[in-house]
Design an enzyme around this catalytic site. Structure first.
Site, PDB file in Angstrom:
ATOM      1  N   ASP A  11       0.758  -1.274   0.059  1.00  0.00           N
ATOM      2  CA  ASP A  11      -0.033   0.088  -0.005  1.00  0.00           C
ATOM      3  C   ASP A  11       1.085   1.051   0.069  1.00  0.00           C
ATOM      4  OD1 ASP A  11      -2.364  -1.590  -0.017  1.00  0.00           O
ATOM      5  OD2 ASP A  11      -2.579  -1.384   2.201  1.00  0.00           O
ATOM      6  N   ASP A 130     -13.565  -5.420  -2.909  1.00  0.00           N
ATOM      7  CA  ASP A 130     -13.853  -5.344  -1.273  1.00  0.00           C
ATOM      8  C   ASP A 130     -15.227  -5.858  -0.981  1.00  0.00           C
ATOM      9  OD1 ASP A 130     -11.002  -4.280  -1.181  1.00  0.00           O
ATOM     10  OD2 ASP A 130     -11.939  -2.215  -1.383  1.00  0.00           O
TER      11      ASP A 130
END
Lengths: 259, 205
Positions: A11, A130
């Site tokens: 990330d 997600d």
């Protein structure tokens, strides 16, 4: 036969490496280029960058990171986070990304998948999802709902319905990220991963929840995943990529062992 | 100097970066004259056969590539650059360069668990020694992304195979032309080794 893949996710926020717990409280943990090179030399099969930069000059920053990594890392690079248009996708490809991940913007406007697939090839478009457990209902027959914007925004879309739509629109691969498991280190969402693997012909990358090598083994066998994504397990030095691969190989998972 | 042929069919810069990593001097060009002047040529590419051939012909690169191989210049085809070296592809039912006799076919499996495209790491098994494959060891894997595979008419050209519900040719050689279905520029140390040997290869088997 194809080997199962160990994929590391970095990330990236403001050009630095960050790691989230349940998608909040990110903290910086180092230089993405240095980490990427380290994992590559240690046998990583694929690298994913997820850009979580919020600032307005975000595109330039992530393109610079991708370019710097592409000069040093000679395995497939996958990049996502904020891809909203074909121009975003082609810019990332030019910077050195092999695969482009689409997520929230594709849920808002599904045609983005087909447009990007047309521009850079469907095999290079990864639909990253997600997903949250909500229990089976008429609205959510699979018992799972698609959420966007880093897990904050529920969309009222059933997870399996979105998988089928993504495949129909030309995505080449799926990332199944369980919001419930993300950051817990209690293991991947096995049932969710299996359900999606069984429902699609696309390769599935399981994401969210890895805490021990056994979790990778479970999701690559029981979970039916083609690849297991790891982040904090390797970022904090508790495990190495090569150690994880040795563990899987010793247990009979087909894995690339020479690098 | 290596010339990497750019015909809007893929990530030529990935190939260039990998060449730089192994010390090769590589430039990207879409000019047939550059191909003619090059010491050696890399012919990469992803995408569809129809578009690839259209782009090559529009620039006269098809004739330049054939001439380079006929002149005995080392030429490396990668992925689509391998497939369009054959006579014909099932993809877009496209007539291709004809440097190597044979066809390109689509993977067709009865088993729904086998996915198309064949995407990921797979073992490359050497069938016939070739200078560019020196150093490859049993079990070494390379990175593949493709839905079609080359089926050369003459099995003598097959240098290496990979197994995906049956073996298919993943590296072939004919004269100074060598080609891989896998992506050496994305195959870690194993792929970089192949590119390093190509950068020094004299074009002779």
């Amino acid at each position: 036969m194809l080997s199962k893949r160990v994929v590391a996710c970095l990330d990236v926020r403001d050009g630095k490496l960050a790691k989230s717990v349940k998608f909040v409280n990110t903290r910086d943990i180092g230089d993405p280029v240095e980490k990427a090179r380290q994992y590559y030399l240690d046998g990583l099969d694929e690298l994913v960058f997820y850009d979580i930069t919020a600032s307005s000059d975000r595109r330039r920053i992530i393109l610079d990171v991708v370019e710097a990594v592409a000069e040093q890392v000679f395995i497939p690079l996958s990049v996502g986070g904020g891809v909203r248009s074909v121009a975003d996708a082609t810019d990332l490809r030019l910077a050195g990304a092999d695969k482009i991940n689409v997520n929230s913007a594709a849920v808002r406007r599904p045609a983005l998948i087909a447009e990007c697939a047309d521009a850079v090839g469907g095999q290079n478009i990864v639909l990253s999802m997600d997903i949250r457990h909500v229990g089976a209902s008429r609205a959510f027959p699979s018992g799972h709902e698609v959420v966007i914007d880093g897990g904050r925004q529920p969309m009222g879309i059933d997870a399996l319905a979105w998988v089928r739509e993504g495949e129909r629109l030309g995505a080449g691969e799926l990332v199944v990220n369980s919001i419930d498991a993300d950051g817990t280190r209690d293991g991947y969402a096995l049932q969710l991963t299996r359900m999606i693997s069984d429902a699609t012909r696309l390769p599935v990358i399981a994401s969210g929840g890895a805490g021990t090598p056994a979790h990778l083994y479970e999701v690559l066998t029981e979970g039916g995943a083609d690849a297991a994504l790891v982040a904090s397990m390797v970022h904090y030095g508790n495990y190495t990529v090569s150690g994880l691969k040795r563990y899987l190989n010793e247990r009979g998972v087909k894995i690339r062992m020479s690098w | 100097m290596i010339v990497i042929v750019d015909y809007d069919a893929g990530n030529v810069r990935s190939v260039q970066r990998a060449c730089v990593e192994v010390g090769g001097d590589a430039v990207i060009s879409n000019d047939p004259a550059a191909v003619a002047d090059a010491e050696r040529v890399i012919f990469p590419g992803v995408g569809a056969a129809g578009a690839a051939m259209r782009n090559l012909r529009a620039r006269g690169l098809d004739a330049a590539l054939v001439a380079a191989v006929e002149a005995g210049k080392p030429v490396l085809g990668i992925c689509m650059g391998m497939q369009i070296a054959l006579d014909r592809s099932e993809e877009n039912d496209q007539e291709t360069l004809g440097l190597v006799p044979g066809q390109v076919r689509r993977f067709a499996f009865a088993n729904p668990a086998l996915k198309v495209p064949h995407m990921g790491w797979n073992a490359v098994s050497v069938r016939r020694p070739h200078p560019l494959l020196n150093g490859l060891e049993q079990g070494d894997e390379c990175y593949f992304v493709h839905a079609y595979y080359p089926a050369p008419a003459d099995l003598e050209v097959v240098c290496a195979v990979a197994d995906y519900e049956g073996e298919f040719c993943c590296a072939l050689a004919r004269g100074s032309f060598f080609a891989t279905q896998f992506h050496p520029e994305k195959s870690g140390r194993v792929g970089l080794g192949l590119l390093e040997r190509f950068a020094a290869w004299d074009g002779r088997a």
